[in-house]
Design a protein around this motif. Structure first.
Motif, PDB file in Angstrom:
ATOM      1  N   LYS A 119       0.843  -1.190   0.000  1.00  0.00           N
ATOM      2  CA  LYS A 119       0.000   0.000   0.000  1.00  0.00           C
ATOM      3  C   LYS A 119       0.880   1.243   0.000  1.00  0.00           C
ATOM      4  O   LYS A 119       1.984   1.238   0.510  1.00  0.00           O
ATOM      5  N   LEU A 120       0.339   2.322  -0.560  1.00  0.00           N
ATOM      6  CA  LEU A 120       1.015   3.611  -0.650  1.00  0.00           C
ATOM      7  C   LEU A 120       0.064   4.668  -0.117  1.00  0.00           C
ATOM      8  O   LEU A 120      -1.127   4.638  -0.410  1.00  0.00           O
ATOM      9  N   LEU A 121       0.588   5.608   0.681  1.00  0.00           N
ATOM     10  CA  LEU A 121      -0.239   6.666   1.242  1.00  0.00           C
ATOM     11  C   LEU A 121       0.534   7.975   1.210  1.00  0.00           C
ATOM     12  O   LEU A 121       1.678   8.035   1.657  1.00  0.00           O
ATOM     13  N   SER A 122      -0.081   9.005   0.663  1.00  0.00           N
ATOM     14  CA  SER A 122       0.549  10.320   0.608  1.00  0.00           C
ATOM     15  C   SER A 122       0.340  11.048   1.927  1.00  0.00           C
ATOM     16  O   SER A 122      -0.782  11.202   2.393  1.00  0.00           O
ATOM     17  N   PHE A 123       1.442  11.475   2.539  1.00  0.00           N
ATOM     18  CA  PHE A 123       1.379  12.280   3.761  1.00  0.00           C
ATOM     19  C   PHE A 123       1.379  13.765   3.422  1.00  0.00           C
ATOM     20  O   PHE A 123       1.462  14.598   4.293  1.00  0.00           O
ATOM     21  N   GLY A 124       1.325  14.103   2.156  1.00  0.00           N
ATOM     22  CA  GLY A 124       1.298  15.497   1.714  1.00  0.00           C
ATOM     23  C   GLY A 124       2.298  15.725   0.599  1.00  0.00           C
ATOM     24  O   GLY A 124       2.660  14.812  -0.137  1.00  0.00           O
ATOM     25  N   THR A 125       2.780  16.955   0.495  1.00  0.00           N
ATOM     26  CA  THR A 125       3.691  17.309  -0.592  1.00  0.00           C
ATOM     27  C   THR A 125       5.132  16.919  -0.305  1.00  0.00           C
ATOM     28  O   THR A 125       5.952  16.914  -1.216  1.00  0.00           O
ATOM     29  N   MET A 126       5.457  16.583   0.943  1.00  0.00           N
ATOM     30  CA  MET A 126       6.838  16.259   1.291  1.00  0.00           C
ATOM     31  C   MET A 126       7.101  14.773   1.471  1.00  0.00           C
ATOM     32  O   MET A 126       8.184  14.298   1.161  1.00  0.00           O
ATOM     33  N   LEU A 127       6.122  14.029   2.004  1.00  0.00           N
ATOM     34  CA  LEU A 127       6.344  12.625   2.334  1.00  0.00           C
ATOM     35  C   LEU A 127       5.321  11.712   1.676  1.00  0.00           C
ATOM     36  O   LEU A 127       4.166  12.083   1.483  1.00  0.00           O
ATOM     37  N   VAL A 128       5.759  10.506   1.388  1.00  0.00           N
ATOM     38  CA  VAL A 128       4.894   9.431   0.936  1.00  0.00           C
ATOM     39  C   VAL A 128       5.273   8.216   1.787  1.00  0.00           C
ATOM     40  O   VAL A 128       6.441   8.036   2.133  1.00  0.00           O
ATOM     41  N   ALA A 129       4.293   7.408   2.171  1.00  0.00           N
ATOM     42  CA  ALA A 129       4.562   6.264   3.039  1.00  0.00           C
ATOM     43  C   ALA A 129       4.176   4.964   2.342  1.00  0.00           C
ATOM     44  O   ALA A 129       3.179   4.898   1.620  1.00  0.00           O
ATOM     45  N   TYR A 130       4.979   3.938   2.588  1.00  0.00           N
ATOM     46  CA  TYR A 130       4.734   2.604   2.046  1.00  0.00           C
ATOM     47  C   TYR A 130       4.453   1.668   3.209  1.00  0.00           C
ATOM     48  O   TYR A 130       5.128   1.718   4.229  1.00  0.00           O
ATOM     49  N   ARG A 131       3.456   0.795   3.042  1.00  0.00           N
ATOM     50  CA  ARG A 131       3.138  -0.176   4.091  1.00  0.00           C
ATOM     51  C   ARG A 131       3.769  -1.513   3.746  1.00  0.00           C
ATOM     52  O   ARG A 131       3.647  -2.015   2.631  1.00  0.00           O
ATOM     53  N   PHE A 132       4.417  -2.097   4.733  1.00  0.00           N
ATOM     54  CA  PHE A 132       5.029  -3.415   4.602  1.00  0.00           C
ATOM     55  C   PHE A 132       4.364  -4.356   5.592  1.00  0.00           C
ATOM     56  O   PHE A 132       4.117  -3.988   6.743  1.00  0.00           O
ATOM     57  N   VAL A 133       4.067  -5.566   5.143  1.00  0.00           N
ATOM     58  CA  VAL A 133       3.465  -6.595   5.977  1.00  0.00           C
ATOM     59  C   VAL A 133       4.177  -7.914   5.708  1.00  0.00           C
ATOM     60  O   VAL A 133       4.864  -8.071   4.695  1.00  0.00           O
ATOM     61  N   ARG A 134       4.004  -8.877   6.611  1.00  0.00           N
ATOM     62  CA  ARG A 134       4.564 -10.212   6.400  1.00  0.00           C
ATOM     63  C   ARG A 134       3.849 -10.881   5.242  1.00  0.00           C
ATOM     64  O   ARG A 134       2.631 -10.762   5.091  1.00  0.00           O
ATOM     65  N   LYS A 135       4.603 -11.589   4.434  1.00  0.00           N
ATOM     66  CA  LYS A 135       4.002 -12.354   3.344  1.00  0.00           C
ATOM     67  C   LYS A 135       3.217 -13.492   3.951  1.00  0.00           C
ATOM     68  O   LYS A 135       3.686 -14.170   4.852  1.00  0.00           O
ATOM     69  N   ARG A 136       2.023 -13.684   3.467  1.00  0.00           N
ATOM     70  CA  ARG A 136       1.195 -14.779   3.961  1.00  0.00           C
ATOM     71  C   ARG A 136       1.537 -16.046   3.204  1.00  0.00           C
ATOM     72  O   ARG A 136       1.710 -16.029   1.996  1.00  0.00           O
ATOM     73  N   GLY A 137       1.596 -17.142   3.923  1.00  0.00           N
ATOM     74  CA  GLY A 137       1.834 -18.433   3.301  1.00  0.00           C
ATOM     75  C   GLY A 137       0.548 -18.972   2.712  1.00  0.00           C
ATOM     76  O   GLY A 137      -0.497 -18.330   2.745  1.00  0.00           O
TER      77      GLY A 137
END
Length: 170
Positions: A119-137
């Motif tokens: 997932k990707l989420l914009s925190f505004g004009t300066m930052l962007v955040a990426y979500r990392f999760v454990r891979k599901r088996g």
């Protein structure tokens, strides 16, 4: 560093009332809206293994290897958001664009540790955040009554042409 309304970011982070959220001190602007959403907020100066959600940041490529500790302590049901500067952000204090942390730098550290970005989420004009999760088996157990479901196409190819024609007529 977040120049977007924090209250509109909280629903997009995937939090639920009662969850524990670990925040980097530089992103503590999100603390009040998270608390209003019913979350317990703690500092993420060090990895918090029992947090449902951790939000940290990396400004430069040199900051990224230190984030591996957060990935090691991530529970199977937790998620890790990593905010990085946008390429086109022009703010004093940010490293030059070629030295800024990017998704590829994060993936180089997290993917070998069993995490995937989803997932990707914009925190505004300066930052962007990426979500990392454990891979599901695989959710299906090995062996058992449905072990051969993956082999249906292979079984169809092995049947004789007259058997296939007979099964179509039925």
């Amino acid at each position: 560093m977040i120049d977007r309304d924090p209250s509109e970011l909280v629903p997009k982070l995937g939090v639920a009332p009662g969850c524990k959220v670990a925040l980097a001190p530089e992103i503590f602007l999100l603390a009040a809206p998270l608390r209003l959403a019913g979350c317990r907020v703690v500092s993420a100066r060090a990895p918090v293994p029992n947090a449902a959600l951790t939000i940290i940041y990396a400004l430069s490529k040199a900051d990224v290897p230190a984030l591996a500790a957060f990935a090691h302590n991530l529970a199977d049901v937790s998620s890790l958001w990593v905010a990085v500067p946008r390429r086109n952000a022009t703010v004093d204090g940010l490293p030059p664009p070629e030295d800024r942390a990017e998704l590829a730098d994060l993936q180089a550290i997290f993917v070998p540790l069993g995490l995937t970005d989803n997932k990707l989420l914009s925190f505004g004009t300066m930052l962007v955040a990426y979500r990392f999760v454990r891979k599901r088996g695989s959710l299906r157990a090995e062996g058992g009554p449905d072990a051969d479901l993956d082999l249906v196409e292979e079984k169809k190819r092995k049947r004789k042409p007259e058997e296939r024609a007979a099964s179509r007529r039925k």
